[in-house]
Design a protein around this motif. Structure first.
Motif, short mmCIF file in Angstrom:
data_model
loop_
_atom_site.label_atom_id
_atom_site.label_comp_id
_atom_site.label_asym_id
_atom_site.label_seq_id
_atom_site.Cartn_x
_atom_site.Cartn_y
_atom_site.Cartn_z
N ARG A 65 0.83 -1.20 0.00
CA ARG A 65 0.00 0.00 0.00
C ARG A 65 0.87 1.25 0.00
NH1 ARG A 65 -1.36 -3.75 3.76
NH2 ARG A 65 -3.38 -4.73 3.48
N VAL A 66 0.32 2.30 -0.54
CA VAL A 66 0.98 3.60 -0.53
C VAL A 66 0.60 4.30 0.77
CG1 VAL A 66 1.04 5.85 -1.67
CG2 VAL A 66 0.98 3.76 -3.03
N PHE A 67 1.55 4.93 1.42
CA PHE A 67 1.30 5.69 2.64
C PHE A 67 0.83 7.08 2.22
CE2 PHE A 67 2.45 7.83 6.63
CZ PHE A 67 2.04 6.89 7.57
N LEU A 68 -0.38 7.42 2.60
CA LEU A 68 -0.99 8.68 2.16
C LEU A 68 -0.82 9.79 3.20
CD1 LEU A 68 -4.34 7.33 0.70
CD2 LEU A 68 -2.26 7.95 -0.54
N CYS A 69 -0.88 11.01 2.71
CA CYS A 69 -0.83 12.19 3.57
C CYS A 69 -2.06 12.20 4.47
CB CYS A 69 -0.78 13.47 2.73
SG CYS A 69 -0.83 14.98 3.72
N HIS A 70 -1.84 12.42 5.75
CA HIS A 70 -2.94 12.42 6.70
C HIS A 70 -3.77 13.69 6.65
CE1 HIS A 70 0.41 14.42 8.65
NE2 HIS A 70 -0.51 15.12 9.29
N LEU A 71 -3.30 14.73 6.00
CA LEU A 71 -4.08 15.96 5.91
C LEU A 71 -4.93 16.03 4.64
CD1 LEU A 71 -1.86 18.81 7.34
CD2 LEU A 71 -3.69 17.52 8.42
N SER A 149 -5.66 19.10 17.59
CA SER A 149 -6.85 19.94 17.40
C SER A 149 -6.92 20.51 15.99
CB SER A 149 -6.89 21.08 18.43
OG SER A 149 -7.04 20.56 19.72
N ARG A 150 -5.77 20.95 15.47
CA ARG A 150 -5.74 21.48 14.10
C ARG A 150 -6.12 20.39 13.09
NH1 ARG A 150 -1.08 23.85 16.05
NH2 ARG A 150 0.24 22.39 14.93
N ILE A 151 -5.61 19.18 13.30
CA ILE A 151 -5.92 18.07 12.40
C ILE A 151 -7.42 17.77 12.44
CG2 ILE A 151 -5.59 15.60 11.98
CD1 ILE A 151 -2.70 16.08 13.18
N GLU A 152 -7.99 17.77 13.62
CA GLU A 152 -9.42 17.49 13.77
C GLU A 152 -10.26 18.50 13.00
OE1 GLU A 152 -9.70 17.55 18.02
OE2 GLU A 152 -9.48 15.37 18.16
#
Length: 170
Positions: A65-71, A149-152
């Motif tokens: 699998r490719v590791f994707l950007c979490h944002l 919090s910013r990610i959420e």
């Protein structure tokens, strides 16, 4: 505090319902990328940090699998994690091979990933990123809590785990 969990890689058995090709990394890994040396420790789950080490393995033993950007919200697209592409030997990543074969990535995107260089300092391996990340996982700093919090606020497809599940996922 709630724990944020989501899949950062493309799972062949759980394809996105709309065929969106995987895009090349952003110009620089995001500020909360687990591969960045300046990312606070303890932002991600233990499972997420554990995945980083798997890409250090010999090619045949790596996830396909490719590791994707979490944002990058999966509802709006899929982008390869810049830290992943900048840390690991992209020519040896099994996930990239599968993505092209499966039609999830174009040859042009693959080429852009193969030549990608991060403009910010990254850990030298998935293991080094893992060790840094889990150090404060049970007691994230105020800086890490602010990043969570910013990610959420950024993501619309988050799954939250509260209570005892938190410990088991970290």
């Amino acid at each position: 505090m709630a724990v944020v969990v989501w899949c950062l890689w493309v799972c062949p058995s759980k394809r996105h319902p709309v065929a969106m090709p995987i895009q090349s990394p952003a110009a620089r890994p995001c500020g909360t990328c687990p591969y960045r040396r300046d990312c606070p420790s303890g932002i991600w789950t233990g499972e997420t940090y554990g995945r980083l080490v798997l890409y250090d393995l010999p090619t045949a033993l790596q996830p396909n699998r490719v590791f994707l950007c979490h944002l990058q919200d999966t509802a709006t697209g899929r982008r390869v994690c810049g830290g992943w592409a900048g840390t690991h030997d992209t020519e040896q990543l099994l996930g990239l091979r599968y993505a092209v074969i499966d039609g999830d990535m174009t040859a042009e995107t693959l080429q852009a990933i193969l030549v990608y260089r991060s403009p910010v300092p990254l850990f030298e391996s998935g293991k080094a990123a893992y060790e840094h990340g889990i150090r404060d996982i049970n007691n994230p700093s105020p800086e890490a809590q602010a990043a969570i919090s910013r990610i959420e606020r950024t993501r619309t497809d988050l799954i939250y785990l509260d209570g005892p599940e938190r410990t088991s996922t970290r």
